[in-house]
Design an enzyme around this catalytic site. Structure first.
Site: not given
Length: 276
Positions: A89, A202, A257
């Site tokens: 990330s 995501d 995510h």
């Protein structure tokens, strides 16, 4: 025979792995990765960049880079034959800042997992359209660049302000004039291989193709990496890496995510393939 077996074991050893977490994360985000590595590649050394956690991740990214750099350099010096880096990330952008500014780094493989490499415009579930359209008013200012998100917010309708105020992503991507771009490019190209991972489900990185260096054009239509100016002009070495077959990417469906570093199938079938 014993000497021969020792040499075989030594040569077969896997490079140490360093994990760098993302926004509001901790070193524990990599625990499943660590467990799988130790089961599939017994004896592999695993480290985390535990110099910054949770509240540190809201700081400007150059400050995050400065916090992590001494620890990462220590790992590199301890393993002169090279390390592998897994960055998740926002941690992927921190890694870009690190590897662009460490002139003698020895990263073999960089695995960037759902990282907004080309920037963000939107994202964050439930973010009202009005906020997205007007965020530039705050983020494209000196004060806005003190907010982590401002460092990689890329509004396709206000690129002039992005180029003027972005003091992290724009210089790294050579979207703005930077006296350090030659240094950034030279250091970036020391990475032997880069693996980009993202996917359409995501739900946070917006557009999700930013994980693969794609981004919106002025009409908010996503253009892939190879149509981006920084790729065409080879601004920081991305095209060189691609032409030398050192750049790889995955478009994986069905992963939200938070699950990228918590899905054993992705870790086993994708991450582990690149940990040499």
């Amino acid at each position: 025979m014993l000497w021969f077996l020792f040499l075989v074991g030594f040569c077969a050893a896997y490079k140490p792995v360093v994990f760098i977490h993302g926004f509001n994360g901790t070193s524990e985000d990599g625990d499943l990765i660590k467990d799988i590595i130790q089961k599939m590649h017994p004896g592999t050394l695993y480290y985390t960049a535990n110099a910054f956690n949770r509240t540190d991740t809201v700081k400007p990214l150059w400050e995050e880079v400065a916090i992590v750099k001494p620890q990462l350099v220590k790992y590199m010096k301890a393993h002169p034959d090279g390390i592998n880096l897994i960055c998740y990330s926002q941690g992927g952008l921190v890694c870009r800042g690190l590897l662009s500014t460490i002139p003698d780094h020895n990263v073999d493989t960089l695995i960037a997992v759902s990282s907004p490499m080309a920037g963000m415009y939107g994202g964050f579930k439930g973010l009202p359209g009005f906020v997205k359209r007007n965020a530039y008013r705050l983020l494209y200012s000196k004060m806005g660049q003190r907010i982590f998100l401002g460092n990689y917010w890329k509004d396709p309708h206000h690129l002039d302000l992005y180029e003027k105020f972005s003091d992290f992503l724009a210089p790294l991507n050579n979207d703005s004039i930077s006296p350090h771009i030659t240094e950034f490019k030279r250091n970036f190209l020391r990475i032997k291989r880069m693996v980009l991972i993202g996917g359409p489900d995501d739900g946070l990185i917006c557009p999700w193709q930013s994980s693969l260096f794609g981004f919106y054009d002025e009409n908010e239509i996503v253009q892939d990496m190879k149509k981006q100016r920084y790729f065409i002009e080879d601004s920081f070495g991305l095209r060189t890496m691609s032409e030398q077959k050192r750049l790889f990417w995955y478009n994986i469906k069905g992963i939200v995510h938070k699950q990228w570093v918590r899905n054993p199938d992705v870790i086993k079938s994708v991450f582990m393939k690149w940990l040499n």
